[in-house]
Design a protein around this motif. Sequence first.
Motif, PDB file in Angstrom:
ATOM      1  N   ILE A  24       0.834  -1.203   0.000  1.00 25.58           N
ATOM      2  CA  ILE A  24       0.000   0.000   0.000  1.00 25.58           C
ATOM      3  C   ILE A  24       0.868   1.252   0.000  1.00 25.58           C
ATOM      4  CG2 ILE A  24      -1.632   1.351   1.382  1.00 25.58           C
ATOM      5  CD1 ILE A  24      -2.965  -1.226   2.198  1.00 25.58           C
ATOM      6  N   TYR A  25       1.940   1.219   0.791  1.00 26.05           N
ATOM      7  CA  TYR A  25       2.876   2.351   0.835  1.00 26.05           C
ATOM      8  C   TYR A  25       3.494   2.578  -0.548  1.00 26.05           C
ATOM      9  CZ  TYR A  25       7.311   4.727   1.870  1.00 26.05           C
ATOM     10  OH  TYR A  25       8.387   5.580   1.867  1.00 26.05           O
ATOM     11  N   TRP A  26       3.963   1.469  -1.174  1.00 28.97           N
ATOM     12  CA  TRP A  26       4.572   1.602  -2.511  1.00 28.97           C
ATOM     13  C   TRP A  26       3.543   2.073  -3.534  1.00 28.97           C
ATOM     14  CZ3 TRP A  26       3.194  -1.030  -7.011  1.00 28.97           C
ATOM     15  CH2 TRP A  26       4.011  -0.754  -8.112  1.00 28.97           C
ATOM     16  N   LYS A  27       2.339   1.526  -3.461  1.00 25.35           N
ATOM     17  CA  LYS A  27       1.295   1.875  -4.425  1.00 25.35           C
ATOM     18  C   LYS A  27       1.018   3.376  -4.413  1.00 25.35           C
ATOM     19  CE  LYS A  27      -3.691   1.396  -5.070  1.00 25.35           C
ATOM     20  NZ  LYS A  27      -4.931   0.871  -4.457  1.00 25.35           N
ATOM     21  N   ASN A  28       0.918   3.953  -3.237  1.00 26.43           N
ATOM     22  CA  ASN A  28       0.649   5.391  -3.126  1.00 26.43           C
ATOM     23  C   ASN A  28       1.806   6.218  -3.691  1.00 26.43           C
ATOM     24  OD1 ASN A  28      -1.819   4.953  -1.927  1.00 26.43           O
ATOM     25  ND2 ASN A  28      -1.053   5.143   0.154  1.00 26.43           N
ATOM     26  N   ARG A  29       3.028   5.814  -3.377  1.00 26.44           N
ATOM     27  CA  ARG A  29       4.198   6.532  -3.879  1.00 26.44           C
ATOM     28  C   ARG A  29       4.294   6.418  -5.401  1.00 26.44           C
ATOM     29  NH1 ARG A  29       9.393   4.528  -1.841  1.00 26.44           N
ATOM     30  NH2 ARG A  29      10.218   6.496  -2.590  1.00 26.44           N
ATOM     31  N   PHE A  30       4.040   5.204  -5.904  1.00 27.18           N
ATOM     32  CA  PHE A  30       4.140   4.982  -7.349  1.00 27.18           C
ATOM     33  C   PHE A  30       3.094   5.815  -8.089  1.00 27.18           C
ATOM     34  CE2 PHE A  30       2.961   2.728 -11.246  1.00 27.18           C
ATOM     35  CZ  PHE A  30       4.200   2.610 -11.857  1.00 27.18           C
ATOM     36  N   GLU A  31       1.871   5.837  -7.576  1.00 25.39           N
ATOM     37  CA  GLU A  31       0.805   6.615  -8.212  1.00 25.39           C
ATOM     38  C   GLU A  31       1.177   8.093  -8.249  1.00 25.39           C
ATOM     39  OE1 GLU A  31      -3.866   7.917  -7.417  1.00 25.39           O
ATOM     40  OE2 GLU A  31      -3.059   6.101  -6.475  1.00 25.39           O
ATOM     41  N   THR A  32       1.682   8.603  -7.134  1.00 34.91           N
ATOM     42  CA  THR A  32       2.070  10.015  -7.079  1.00 34.91           C
ATOM     43  C   THR A  32       3.199  10.309  -8.051  1.00 34.91           C
ATOM     44  OG1 THR A  32       1.442  10.114  -4.735  1.00 34.91           O
ATOM     45  CG2 THR A  32       2.880  11.862  -5.555  1.00 34.91           C
ATOM     46  N   TYR A  33       4.155   9.379  -8.138  1.00 37.74           N
ATOM     47  CA  TYR A  33       5.282   9.562  -9.055  1.00 37.74           C
ATOM     48  C   TYR A  33       4.798   9.646 -10.500  1.00 37.74           C
ATOM     49  CZ  TYR A  33       9.262   8.391 -11.998  1.00 37.74           C
ATOM     50  OH  TYR A  33      10.215   8.416 -12.989  1.00 37.74           O
ATOM     51  N   VAL A  34       3.961   8.696 -10.910  1.00 36.79           N
ATOM     52  CA  VAL A  34       3.486   8.656 -12.298  1.00 36.79           C
ATOM     53  C   VAL A  34       2.681   9.912 -12.626  1.00 36.79           C
ATOM     54  CG1 VAL A  34       2.052   7.433 -13.967  1.00 36.79           C
ATOM     55  CG2 VAL A  34       3.470   6.137 -12.366  1.00 36.79           C
ATOM     56  N   LYS A  35       1.782  10.308 -11.715  1.00 36.15           N
ATOM     57  CA  LYS A  35       0.966  11.502 -11.961  1.00 36.15           C
ATOM     58  C   LYS A  35       1.824  12.754 -12.065  1.00 36.15           C
ATOM     59  CE  LYS A  35      -3.398   9.967  -9.895  1.00 36.15           C
ATOM     60  NZ  LYS A  35      -4.355  10.168  -8.771  1.00 36.15           N
ATOM     61  N   SER A  36       2.917  12.782 -11.292  1.00 30.09           N
ATOM     62  CA  SER A  36       3.793  13.964 -11.356  1.00 30.09           C
ATOM     63  C   SER A  36       4.551  14.019 -12.677  1.00 30.09           C
ATOM     64  CB  SER A  36       4.791  13.949 -10.191  1.00 30.09           C
ATOM     65  OG  SER A  36       5.767  12.933 -10.358  1.00 30.09           O
ATOM     66  N   LYS A  37       4.729  12.854 -13.296  1.00 34.48           N
ATOM     67  CA  LYS A  37       5.444  12.791 -14.563  1.00 34.48           C
ATOM     68  C   LYS A  37       4.539  13.061 -15.759  1.00 34.48           C
ATOM     69  CE  LYS A  37       9.676  11.959 -13.515  1.00 34.48           C
ATOM     70  NZ  LYS A  37      10.740  12.921 -13.897  1.00 34.48           N
TER      71      LYS A  37
END
Length: 263
Positions: A24-37
């Motif tokens: 869950i921690y990774w999922k949230n970070r990954f989603e934020t990363y992709v959206k920022s890109k």
Amino acid sequence: MESEKYLEGQSMQRPPLFESDGFIYWKNRFETYVKSKDLDLWHVITFGDFPPIQNNPETKKDEIVPFDKQNDDLKKKLAKNNEAKMVIYNALPRKEYERIFMCKTAKEIWDTLLITHQGNSQVKDNKIDLLVQQYEQFTIPEEESIDNAFARFNTIITSLKALDEGFSSKNYVRKFLKALYPKWRAKVTAIEESKDLTSLSLDELIRNLKVYEVIIKNDSEMVKGKREHNRSIALKSKKESSDEDSSTSNSEDEEYAMAVRDF
């Protein structure tokens, strides 16, 4: 952790490395990363590939366009499909890649990861039920600091959000206030009377409570200091009184002994 075998990039160019034991921690970070890109990449991951469709100006209809007739804009858009897959690949260790390498699209990859590590809809519902129960039963013991209490509370609401479940910001604020120990009652009442809870953020509430926590701690230490000081004075007074009584008793004994001797 699997991610310890890999070196995460020191820049924003590499996505957060996958963590199966903290999904869950990774999922949230990954989603934020992709959206920022690139928001288009996140759209592809969650809704599926962009199709090779373009509006035909003659028929006024969307039609599938063969590769040799696609214009540059359409090709750039279709390139997002592979970019989305690549950004997920770059976040995965080999073990996870072997699990999803047969998937054709980024959405298939993402759905496979969710089902594998987050569970199907029934498992997800069970997790939500457990977290909601923890949320509803959340309390703050008398001696727990606001920082520690907020960390526990934030873990619950973050986990709920990751499972696409949650409450309103207003609900979070009211719940945290309600969970405070009775010694906070005066401060809770003051906040409820002076603040608009519909617009008060949880972060602002925590900052407010931490200031009051310092005041409570200082007052408690002051009261404790006075209590110890008074106790010290009382013990000293008692000792002095005991010494006086002992001295008086010794004097009387000596006078009695002298009188007996003279007799």
